[in-house]
Design an enzyme around this catalytic site. Structure first.
Site, PDB file in Angstrom:
ATOM      1  N   ARG A 164       1.097  -1.288   0.096  1.00  0.00           N
ATOM      2  CA  ARG A 164      -0.008  -0.166   0.053  1.00  0.00           C
ATOM      3  C   ARG A 164       0.554   1.343   0.383  1.00  0.00           C
ATOM      4  O   ARG A 164       0.523   2.095   0.313  1.00  0.00           O
ATOM      5  CB  ARG A 164      -1.009  -0.365   1.208  1.00  0.00           C
ATOM      6  CG  ARG A 164      -2.069  -1.481   1.062  1.00  0.00           C
ATOM      7  CD  ARG A 164      -2.944  -1.247   0.042  1.00  0.00           C
ATOM      8  NE  ARG A 164      -3.129  -2.418   0.242  1.00  0.00           N
ATOM      9  CZ  ARG A 164      -3.322  -3.516  -0.624  1.00  0.00           C
ATOM     10  NH1 ARG A 164      -2.104  -4.126  -1.186  1.00  0.00           N
ATOM     11  NH2 ARG A 164      -3.729  -4.519  -0.587  1.00  0.00           N
ATOM     12  N   SER A 253     -10.755  -0.272   3.340  1.00  0.00           N
ATOM     13  CA  SER A 253     -10.052  -1.213   4.756  1.00  0.00           C
ATOM     14  C   SER A 253      -9.472   0.050   5.107  1.00  0.00           C
ATOM     15  O   SER A 253      -9.128   0.677   4.520  1.00  0.00           O
ATOM     16  CB  SER A 253      -8.840  -2.092   4.636  1.00  0.00           C
ATOM     17  OG  SER A 253      -9.597  -3.334   3.150  1.00  0.00           O
ATOM     18  N   GLU A 353      -4.861   3.470   6.553  1.00  0.00           N
ATOM     19  CA  GLU A 353      -4.484   3.885   4.707  1.00  0.00           C
ATOM     20  C   GLU A 353      -5.537   4.887   4.325  1.00  0.00           C
ATOM     21  O   GLU A 353      -4.537   5.240   3.527  1.00  0.00           O
ATOM     22  CB  GLU A 353      -5.010   2.120   4.446  1.00  0.00           C
ATOM     23  CG  GLU A 353      -4.070   1.296   4.676  1.00  0.00           C
ATOM     24  CD  GLU A 353      -5.280   0.242   3.148  1.00  0.00           C
ATOM     25  OE1 GLU A 353      -5.624   0.339   2.088  1.00  0.00           O
ATOM     26  OE2 GLU A 353      -5.029  -1.463   3.566  1.00  0.00           O
TER      27      GLU A 353
END
Length: 357
Positions: A164, A253, A353
């Site tokens: 990520r 998420s 995130e």
């Protein structure tokens, strides 16, 4: 170049947070960026790039010039004995692009079906799901440098992909030498991705390493599923676990799955034998952030109008509606409370995130 003033951003972020952009520029071609940079007022102003708004938390109105990426276009750029090369405009929806490739009989992206957001945002986050990450299917991208006004191309190595993570999430140290050297430096706040090229390998083979997919394969009694079947399974699994942003505002998420050493994992397992964990190729152990949050009792709980989804603790949701929507402050208050709980119980710091604006 289309310039708009005082634009509501609630329709442009999947959390459904109410905020406004003082100035919004719709970028529908690379020439719009050149025109923007030549504008005496907008050119020098700070800028913020907005794609599908699926990975952001707005904590107030945005004063920077918002660049709403709307560059379209899908095409098969090349075919070699080893791969198909597909090019997509940055403003294309990611899921629609995945579906388009399958319609063209070009498999390889099916495990990443139903990931929200745009193609242009996919390299920034190095999106991934069910055993496949963007870097596994990446060829190159084109970008526009907001500092020099030049265009440039990056390959996978130059994007510095990580979990990520990418070069687009980091800022380069301020230096006069950086003005003409965009490659290999932090490009956050500087590069605007305009087109992405994807490499779909030949021969295609199914990626079924995740337990949920293997269960579906066994239930269906299919030894070697086709790409379209995997696409359908992934869509069904994601819809059963994650709320539709059109119905319940969310940013997917909310926390990254943390990685620990084998020794740290063994210590946690000694106290929490049921913890969900996955060994990684580099020897580290990845822990399921959703399990950690659930173990701390957060599933279904709320702080103001920000809540933890009752089917998946990794997802924070908007329990408000319209003008009575959740605020970015409520979302971040809930996120910080969850981080504190997980750290106090497991000694692990969860990293969000989404980008907080």
């Amino acid at each position: 170049m289309l310039v708009e003033k005082n634009v509501p951003l609630q329709p442009y972020n999947t959390f459904g947070i109410a905020a406004r952009a003082q100035t919004l520029v719709r970028v529908r071609a690379q020439a719009d960026l050149s025109e923007l940079m030549a504008d005496p007022e907008l050119g020098p102003a700070p800028k913020w790039v907005l794609g599908g708004g699926s990975n952001i938390v707005l904590t107030g109105d945005v004063r920077d010039v918002v660049l709403k990426m709307e560059i379209k276009g899908l095409r098969v750029l090349d075919e070699t004995p080893r791969a198909w090369i597909v090019e997509a405009g940055a403003g294309e929806a990611w899921h629609d692009t995945v579906a388009w490739t399958l319609d063209q009989n070009l498999p390889g992206l099916e495990n990443m079906a139903l990931i929200p957001g745009t193609v242009g945002a996919s390299p920034v986050q190095n999106i991934g799901a069910y055993g496949v990450e963007l870097q596994d299917r990446f060829e190159s991208l084109d970008a526009f440098d907001l500092l020099t006004g030049q265009t440039f191309t990056l390959n996978a190595a130059q994007c510095a992909f990580g979990y990520r993570d990418s070069v687009f999430k980091h800022r380069a140290p301020a230096s006069p030498q950086n003005a003409s050297l965009p490659l290999g430096l932090g490009l956050a706040g500087r590069a605007v991705i305009t087109r992405v090229r994807l490499r779909l390998p030949k021969p295609w083979r199914p990626e079924l390493g995740y337990l949920d997919l293997e269960r579906r394969r066994v239930q269906a009694g299919i030894e070697r599923p086709e790409a379209r079947q995997i696409f359908d399974w992934v869509c069904d699994i994601r819809r059963s676990k994650l709320p539709d942003p059109a119905e319940v505002g969310n940013a997917g998420s909310f926390f990254k799955n943390p990685s620990v050493t084998p020794e740290q994992c063994a210590d946690i397992i000694a106290r929490e034998p049921r913890i969900v964990h996955y060994p990684m190729a580099d020897g580290s152990i990845k822990l399921a952030a959703g399990w950690l949050i659930d173990a701390c009792g957060w599933k279904g709980k709320s702080v103001g109008k920000a809540g933890v989804y009752d089917k998946q603790a990794l997802v924070l949701v908007n329990r408000g509606h319209g003008a009575d929507s959740v605020t970015g402050g409520e979302v971040m208050t809930l996120a910080r409370a969850i981080q504190t709980s997980v750290y106090e119980r497991f000694g692990i710091r969860l990293e969000p995130e989404p980008v907080v604006i």
